[in-house]
Design an enzyme around this catalytic site. Structure first.
Site, PDB file in Angstrom:
ATOM      1  N   TYR A 126      39.792  37.713  64.967  1.00  0.00           N
ATOM      2  CA  TYR A 126      39.146  38.265  66.129  1.00  0.00           C
ATOM      3  C   TYR A 126      38.208  37.593  66.807  1.00  0.00           C
ATOM      4  CZ  TYR A 126      36.081  39.432  62.343  1.00  0.00           C
ATOM      5  OH  TYR A 126      35.270  39.493  61.055  1.00  0.00           O
ATOM      6  N   HIS A 165      36.755  33.152  63.479  1.00  0.00           N
ATOM      7  CA  HIS A 165      36.987  33.107  64.917  1.00  0.00           C
ATOM      8  C   HIS A 165      37.711  31.891  65.529  1.00  0.00           C
ATOM      9  CE1 HIS A 165      34.378  36.475  64.316  1.00  0.00           C
ATOM     10  NE2 HIS A 165      33.547  35.660  63.891  1.00  0.00           N
TER      11      HIS A 165
END
Ligand code: C5P
Length: 297
Positions: free
Chosen positions: A231, A279
């Site tokens: 994400y 990430h």
């Protein structure tokens, strides 16, 4: 109760992106956005993502946000169903006042914003007064005390999630990125009785802050990051939010160290293997690098 009257939580989340077909006007607009003096041109994909900023995703979650079940499935991290999510949101907005209108940048004024990441490259930068000079200062959750000369003293928005909350003064809005229904429940509890539940790290059971909520993580993940990484980082979401609500954005404190780790200005890195965690840090940075071409950064 003082906590309840002064809570502002901006809930970032889940709205599905609306895919709009480009017509001639859009095309002209795209061309205009891509003319830049810095030599580098935005890739077609990033140009399209930027284009969608102006049309599609409402970043702030409200009680009227019509979240699709598909978007819910993309977002959810726990074994709860859609109706449970909806009743939680409903409960949440019974407690919170309507979202303040942050609006889009207006044509007759220029809202300048600083978006400040936590990179170690801030240390010794002396960017404090430059950051303070912007109308809006969006900080990630990290200590600012004793770092005033590098970070300044102004924070209008502070981005966080329940595991990283700090108390805020009355001039700072809390921008919350909920990663699970538990996070929405945390808001409900943290402004009323206190939260006694658990998360993967100990979390603050009450929060002092100023009021409302947001949405759009999926849009950032799918449209900007092309689903790379688990994400988006909070810092990257803050940056896209800034593009949405500001006319001109200055970016401070982003970028990995020489070993490719996201080290922080306020601590010595413990694990050299951290890199950019879950990430897609490299990809995020490449986009940040291209954005000045738009004239908005
Ligand atoms: O690591 P942390 O989440 O506390 O940092 C806030 C944000 O700052 C990150 O989500 C990331 O977007 C950005 N950051 C960065 N380079 C670093 C550290 C943080 O770009 N070295």
């Amino acid at each position: 109760e003082a906590f309840a009257t002064t809570l502002l939580v901006l809930l970032l989340a889940l709205t599905a992106a609306v895919f709009l077909k480009s017509d001639l006007t859009d095309w002209l607009w795209l061309q205009d956005q891509n003319s830049c003096a810095c030599g580098k041109r935005l890739s077609k994909d990033n140009l399209r993502a930027l284009h969608r900023l102006n049309h599609s995703v409402e970043p702030f979650l409200t009680v009227n946000t019509n979240l699709s079940e598909e978007a819910f499935r993309w977002w959810k991290h726990e074994q709860r169903d859609f109706s449970y999510y909806k009743s939680t949101v409903h409960k949440l907005f019974e407690l919170l006042p309507p979202v303040a209108d942050h609006g889009e940048p207006s044509s007759d004024s220029c809202r300048t914003c600083a978006v400040v990441g936590n990179s170690a490259n801030l240390k010794g930068s002396r960017y404090g007064s430059l950051i303070d000079y912007q109308d809006v200062v969006i900080m990630n959750a990290a200590p600012t005390k004793n770092y005033e000369s590098d970070l300044g003293t102004k924070t209008t928005h502070r981005v966080m999630y329940p595991e990283s909350t700090v108390d805020l003064d009355n001039s700072t809005l809390l921008v919350l990125f909920p990663f699970k229904i538990n996070d929405l429940q945390w808001v409900i509890k943290a402004i009323t009785t206190g939260f006694y539940g658990r998360s993967y790290v100990p979390i603050k059971f009450k929060i002092k802050a100023n009021k409302d909520l947001v949405s759009f993580m999926r849009y950032v993940h799918e449209i900007w990051l092309k689903k790379k990484g688990d994400y988006p980082s909070t810092g990257f979401m803050a940056l896209i939010l800034a593009l949405q609500i500001c006319d001109e954005v200055s970016v401070f404190g982003y970028g990995a160290d020489d070993d490719g780790n996201w080290s922080h200005y306020f601590e010595t890195l413990k694990s050299k293997n951290f890199k950019t965690g879950p990430h897609p840090g490299k990809h995020e940075y490449a986009i940040i690098d291209e954005l000045p071409c738009t004239g908005r950064i």
